[in-house]
Enzyme design. Structure first.
Site, PDB file in Angstrom:
ATOM      1  N   ASP A   1      32.680  25.986  39.945  1.00 46.31           N
ATOM      2  CA  ASP A   1      32.808  25.618  41.351  1.00 46.31           C
ATOM      3  C   ASP A   1      31.904  26.514  42.182  1.00 46.31           C
ATOM      4  O   ASP A   1      31.332  27.474  41.672  1.00 46.31           O
ATOM      5  CB  ASP A   1      34.265  25.773  41.823  1.00 46.31           C
TER       6      ASP A   1
ATOM      7  N   CYS B   1      60.745  53.385  37.172  1.00 51.23           N
ATOM      8  CA  CYS B   1      59.866  52.735  36.202  1.00 51.23           C
ATOM      9  C   CYS B   1      60.083  53.323  34.814  1.00 51.23           C
ATOM     10  O   CYS B   1      60.185  54.541  34.655  1.00 51.23           O
ATOM     11  CB  CYS B   1      58.403  52.911  36.617  1.00 51.23           C
TER      12      CYS B   1
ATOM     13  N   ASP C   1      45.900  36.736  39.482  1.00 47.84           N
ATOM     14  CA  ASP C   1      45.117  37.769  38.807  1.00 47.84           C
ATOM     15  C   ASP C   1      44.422  38.597  39.869  1.00 47.84           C
ATOM     16  O   ASP C   1      44.168  38.117  40.980  1.00 47.84           O
ATOM     17  CB  ASP C   1      44.056  37.150  37.881  1.00 47.84           C
TER      18      ASP C   1
ATOM     19  N   GLY D   1      38.483  30.625  46.716  1.00 50.53           N
ATOM     20  CA  GLY D   1      37.840  30.892  47.997  1.00 50.53           C
ATOM     21  C   GLY D   1      38.671  31.647  48.997  1.00 50.53           C
ATOM     22  O   GLY D   1      38.334  31.642  50.192  1.00 50.53           O
TER      23      GLY D   1
ATOM     24  N   CYS E   1      57.882  52.811  32.229  1.00 51.22           N
ATOM     25  CA  CYS E   1      56.642  52.768  31.444  1.00 51.22           C
ATOM     26  C   CYS E   1      56.398  54.125  30.779  1.00 51.22           C
ATOM     27  O   CYS E   1      56.995  55.141  31.146  1.00 51.22           O
ATOM     28  CB  CYS E   1      55.454  52.365  32.317  1.00 51.22           C
TER      29      CYS E   1
ATOM     30  N   CYS F   1      55.555  57.013  33.214  1.00 47.92           N
ATOM     31  CA  CYS F   1      56.664  57.550  34.004  1.00 47.92           C
ATOM     32  C   CYS F   1      57.728  58.222  33.142  1.00 47.92           C
ATOM     33  O   CYS F   1      58.389  59.166  33.585  1.00 47.92           O
ATOM     34  CB  CYS F   1      57.283  56.432  34.847  1.00 47.92           C
TER      35      CYS F   1
ATOM     36  N   HIS G   1      50.578  52.378  34.185  1.00 50.77           N
ATOM     37  CA  HIS G   1      51.669  52.292  35.167  1.00 50.77           C
ATOM     38  C   HIS G   1      51.447  51.147  36.147  1.00 50.77           C
ATOM     39  O   HIS G   1      52.372  50.363  36.412  1.00 50.77           O
ATOM     40  CB  HIS G   1      51.825  53.594  35.945  1.00 50.77           C
TER      41      HIS G   1
ATOM     42  N   GLY H   1      33.019  31.812  36.028  1.00 56.30           N
ATOM     43  CA  GLY H   1      31.838  32.559  36.435  1.00 56.30           C
ATOM     44  C   GLY H   1      31.351  32.182  37.815  1.00 56.30           C
ATOM     45  O   GLY H   1      30.407  32.784  38.334  1.00 56.30           O
ATOM     46  N   GLY H   2      32.000  31.200  38.446  1.00 57.62           N
ATOM     47  CA  GLY H   2      31.582  30.778  39.776  1.00 57.62           C
ATOM     48  C   GLY H   2      31.631  31.897  40.798  1.00 57.62           C
ATOM     49  O   GLY H   2      30.730  32.038  41.631  1.00 57.62           O
ATOM     50  N   PHE H   3      32.678  32.728  40.730  1.00 58.23           N
ATOM     51  CA  PHE H   3      32.792  33.804  41.707  1.00 58.23           C
ATOM     52  C   PHE H   3      31.725  34.870  41.473  1.00 58.23           C
ATOM     53  O   PHE H   3      31.176  35.435  42.415  1.00 58.23           O
ATOM     54  CB  PHE H   3      34.181  34.448  41.660  1.00 58.23           C
TER      55      PHE H   3
ATOM     56  N   ASP I   1      37.804  32.765  33.722  1.00 54.41           N
ATOM     57  CA  ASP I   1      37.180  32.281  34.946  1.00 54.41           C
ATOM     58  C   ASP I   1      35.816  31.699  34.576  1.00 54.41           C
ATOM     59  O   ASP I   1      35.142  32.196  33.676  1.00 54.41           O
ATOM     60  CB  ASP I   1      37.031  33.454  35.923  1.00 54.41           C
TER      61      ASP I   1
END
Length: 378
Positions: free
Chosen positions: A146, A305, A267, A217, A307, A310, A336, A94-96, A92
């Site tokens: 942005d 599951c 994400d 946004g 994993c 589990c 998990h 870094g705008g957020f 990303d």
């Protein structure tokens, strides 16, 4: 001729299954990207990520620039070498983060001036500098700088911000012309909560011929019904032959609706953050592992599951770790939840390929009825 960045393999309504090609592997879409903000997915090692089938993780330009520094990362082989991660990386811009530090930053034409949340030092992010930082990180997918407008911003502010975001995007594209290297560059559409501005942003950003396009946004304080309304409005406007990325949005139902709207990439910090707070996602719905009812529950967290968590541990043990504040709780719970989110994306992809995504979405709404009611405005 080299293969295209993105191949659309099949559609079921607006839902899509495709292949995204990066310098560090081909990624089947839809895909969920675990968030490793500072080059590490919290409590999870790279071998854990490989074991659960994560082909790509997300890092953050703002945080890695401040610490340890992008030039240091470059000297250690980029994020792949520095973090010993063989898969793909999206960063990303870094705008957020700058948006979330509104009291510490000033936006102007040149870029964003901000104070570090670590030591108060002053810095300037320009569109060109953000590209330079991400090239040092050797991100497989770089994002342009942005401005993410806050929820509730009025039309005039949002329109002015949109124009600035477009100018910054054009500067980023000029700083990294198409075909320059193996790093991909995605544009970010904005427009707040005004549909005509969303349309304008898509038209302007898509004209710059990025390798992929993101919807920014959203999930900034609005209700779920409003978010879904904008999502379903915006996603179909993006080019069908390029990957579509919904940034930072991510309950399981949000992801299912995003896929239904035609989005390919997601994400969110939710699976790892909630794991550390004891909220776990299962095939039977959400489990709050701190509840006393699990104190003597010898069953697996999720019987569906496979994993490590589990397969190996009981709900009783997971509760014991959590209430005892044992660090192992972070790892097992995060492992998990990430497995669940990655499996959700794989199962959604299979549903698209088999033309049964409508039934898949209905199943997800049944699993999360309260969210589904919010989305319906009930």
């Amino acid at each position: 001729m080299s293969e295209p960045v993105f191949t659309l393999q099949h559609t079921d309504g607006a839902a899509r299954a495709g292949l995204l090609r990066t310098a560090h592997g081909v990624i089947p879409t839809p895909i969920f990207m675990p968030v490793g903000t500072v080059g590490s997915v919290k409590a999870i090692a790279p071998d854990d990520l490989a074991a659960i089938g994560a082909p790509i993780i997300l890092g953050n330009t703002y945080h890695l620039y401040l610490r340890p520094g992008d030039e240091l990362v470059a000297r250690h082989g980029g994020l792949h070498g520095f973090a010993s991660w063989p898969g793909a990386v999206l960063t990303d811009s870094g705008g957020f983060q700058v948006f979330s530090l509104s009291s510490l930053r000033k936006i102007r034409e040149e870029g964003v001036e901000f104070r570090s949340h670590l030591d108060g030092s002053r810095h300037l992010f320009t569109p060109e500098k953000v590209i330079s930082i991400q090239r040092n990180l050797n991100s497989d997918i770089m994002m342009v700088l942005d401005e993410c407008v806050p929820y509730g911003a009025d039309y005039a502010y949002t329109e002015t911000s949109l124009a600035l975001t477009t100018r910054w995007a054009a500067r980023a594209r000029a700083a990294y012309p198409a075909g320059t290297g193996s790093n991909l560059l995605f544009g970010i559409t904005q427009g707040g909560f005004f549909k005509d501005l969303r349309c304008r942003s898509v038209e302007e950003i898509c004209a710059l011929d990025f390798d992929g396009f993101a919807i920014g946004g959203l999930s900034v304080g609005e209700g779920k019904a409003e978010m879904y309304d904008l999502l379903y409005h915006t996603a179909p406007l993006l080019p069908s032959h390029k990957p579509r990325y919904l940034m930072g949005v991510g309950t399981p139902l949000d992801i299912a609706h995003g896929i239904h709207a035609g989005v390919d990439m997601f994400d969110c910090v939710l699976p790892t953050r909630n794991a550390r707070n004891g909220t776990l996602y299962t095939s039977l719905g959400k489990v709050n592992i701190k509840r006393k009812e699990y104190a003597e529950d010898d069953g697996p967290l999720d019987p569906a599951c496979g994993c490590y968590t589990c397969r190996t541990f009981s709900r009783a043990y997971l509760r014991h770790l959590y209430v005892s504040k044992e660090l192992l709780s972070f790892r097992l719970n995060s492992l998990h939840n990430l497995t669940y989110f990655l499996r959700l994306a794989r199962e959604a992809r299979q549903a698209v390929l088999e033309n049964r995504f409508g039934a898949f979405l209905a199943g997800m709404e049944g699993l999360y009825p309260e969210e589904a009611a919010q989305a319906a405005g009930v």
